[in-house]
Write an enzyme that holds these catalytic residues in place. Structure first.
Site, mmCIF file in Angstrom:
data_model
loop_
_atom_site.group_PDB
_atom_site.id
_atom_site.type_symbol
_atom_site.label_atom_id
_atom_site.label_comp_id
_atom_site.label_asym_id
_atom_site.label_seq_id
_atom_site.Cartn_x
_atom_site.Cartn_y
_atom_site.Cartn_z
ATOM 1 N N GLU A 48 -0.600 -2.378 3.874
ATOM 2 C CA GLU A 48 0.131 -3.286 5.033
ATOM 3 C C GLU A 48 -0.009 -2.852 6.588
ATOM 4 O O GLU A 48 0.256 -4.013 7.143
ATOM 5 C CB GLU A 48 1.741 -3.371 4.479
ATOM 6 C CG GLU A 48 2.144 -2.887 4.989
ATOM 7 C CD GLU A 48 2.659 -1.729 3.963
ATOM 8 O OE1 GLU A 48 1.626 -1.591 2.767
ATOM 9 O OE2 GLU A 48 3.625 -1.436 3.766
ATOM 10 N N ASN A 49 -0.654 -2.125 7.206
ATOM 11 C CA ASN A 49 -0.824 -1.578 8.089
ATOM 12 C C ASN A 49 -2.597 -2.410 8.581
ATOM 13 O O ASN A 49 -3.325 -2.379 9.611
ATOM 14 C CB ASN A 49 -1.577 -0.317 8.771
ATOM 15 C CG ASN A 49 -2.066 0.362 7.516
ATOM 16 O OD1 ASN A 49 -2.227 0.035 6.493
ATOM 17 N ND2 ASN A 49 -2.933 1.046 8.304
#
Lengths: 239, 218
Positions: free
Chosen positions: B47-48
């Site tokens: 999710e980064n």
């Protein structure tokens, strides 16, 4: 002829005008893609009572963690603040106000802020502490909460390459919150590894158009790694 | 025998399907990456801002600009893509991720999950967990069935601050594979050699099952 030339000649000039009590939105995820020299300049200037908006608050003695020992941060808005003992201490004693915000909501708050959208509904956080005091509304049978967007007096950004117009290209996962933060500052300051000639960056490949950028400086970076995970050469097939 | 961390990961890998985009949380969920069947194409979302996460790098290829959501250095597979955090959560919030696997402290019979905070003790923040549980339809929670002191983590009501409300349908513990439906825990499978009685003993919330509950197959 300054025109669209965003380049400044020193970090002092890059952060000129930052004052006690301002809100600073910072790019970066963990220690990846953080504007480390712009943070150092805030540390050097000893600007205080800041509200800082960033996914994390650095580690001790690096990144935004640098601003903790001299109590420069009054309020931190972040999604994850682990691995920082001084942060935890200040939070527990109440010296530091912390607004824990879900990561996707934080990203969208900054994106919306930069796009002139004052608030949005999201299902994230419904029925949790995050929803306390916020408006609920149902759409198509599902509950959502109203989240207000974020802008800053300053946005501090780390990019890979730029031209002097402030067009930016990021590198790998050092992109993270940086393009969003770049849109959300009254004054957006960007530090980069390399400044190239105007026209060298392919317009199709620019991540952040220069319109969002006010000041630009070329720096050198330590790029500290938080979790150095590796495997033996023979086992890898990646990249 | 209760499942090992590796066996939990292995059992979850049986839920993968060819062409799945998958988000794996920190801890045991990360291990699932080691058990992706060879004939299957699965893309891991971090999710980064990375879709197509590869293995850890070597000392020679390590890159400070390439990490996963656990801040670990990683590589990219061929065909990977990079994007900013808002785009990443558009994928998650918009329901485009096929499977999410994450850890928890507690789940309850209403599908509530508590995974990010122990008041007074552990206050690190929720990271992307609240977005993941609110955005994904297909979620598997992994955790040990009970604490070291024997306290059940499958409850009638979560006691810790919630990460999400009414969003969990599947739980895999070291003892059992459980579905949450109609306000009850449904025992679907048990760990090899673990009896239904043993599972009932460490499940505080109402647990139901039909006939002979099969053992997990590996």
């Amino acid at each position: 002829m300054a025109g669209f030339d965003k380049i400044v000649s020193s970090y002092e000039e890059a952060m000129a005008g930052i004052e006690d009590g301002m809100t600073v939105v910072s790019g970066g995820f963990g220690s990846c893609g953080i504007p480390e020299n712009l943070i150092k300049e805030i540390y050097r200037k000893e600007t205080k009572n800041l509200t800082v908006v960033s996914n994390n608050c650095g580690i001790e003695s690096y990144g935004l963690g640098l601003l903790l020992p001299k109590r420069q941060i009054k309020k931190m808005i972040a999604s994850y603040v682990g691995e920082n003992a001084e942060f935890e201490r200040q939070m527990m004693t109440g010296e530091l106000e912390v607004e824990l915000t879900p990561q996707g909501t934080l990203a969208e708050k900054i994106r919306a802020g930069g796009a002139g959208i004052p608030a949005f509904f999201t299902a994230t956080g419904y029925g949790t502490q995050v929803a306390e005091g916020k408006e609920n509304r149902q759409f198509n049978g599902r509950e959502y909460i109203l989240e207000e967007s974020i802008t800053g007096d300053f946005a501090i950004i780390k990019a890979w390459k730029a031209d002097r117009y402030g067009n930016l290209v990021f590198r790998k996962t050092a992109r993270n919150f940086n393009p969003l933060a770049a849109t959300a500052g009254k004054i957006t300051v960007v530090e980069v590894e390399e400044i190239v000639e105007v026209g060298e960056l392919d317009p199709d490949q620019i991540h952040t158009p220069g319109i969002y950028v006010d000041r630009l400086i070329q720096g050198t970076f330590e790029k500290r790694i938080e979790q150095r995970t590796t495997q033996p050469l023979s086992a890898t097939t990646g990249e | 025998m209760a499942l090992s961390r590796e066996q939990i990961a292995q059992r979850i890998s049986q839920e993968l399907q060819d062409g799945y985009y998958v988000n794996l949380g920190i801890g045991i969920p990360t291990l699932v990456a080691n058990y992706i069947p060879e004939n299957m194409e699965v893309m891991l979302q971090s999710e980064n801002g990375l879709l197509g996460m590869g293995q850890f790098p070597t000392e020679e290829t390590i890159d400070a600009d390439l990490i996963n959501a656990g801040k670990q250095t990683v590589t990219m597979v061929k065909g990977a893509s990079i994007f900013d955090s808002a785009e990443s959560f558009a994928m998650i919030r918009g329901g485009h991720v096929d499977l999410t696997v994450l850890g928890a402290f507690e789940v309850d019979t209403k599908g509530n999950i508590a995974s990010y905070m122990i008041p007074g003790k552990l206050i690190k923040g929720m990271g992307g967990a609240m977005d993941l549980v609110a955005g994904a339809d297909n979620i598997i929670v992994t955790m040990t069935h009970a604490s070291k002191h024997g306290d059940s983590k499958l409850l009638t009501n979560c006691t810790l601050p919630l990460t999400g409300k009414g969003c969990i349908k599947k739980v895999l513990t070291n003892l059992a594979f459980i579905e949450i439906k109609d306000g009850k825990f449904h025992l679907l499978e048990r760990a090899p050699g673990v009896s239904v009685e043993e599972i009932i003993k460490v499940t505080e919330g109402e647990l139901v099952f039909e006939g002979d509950v099969p053992e997990m197959q590996f």
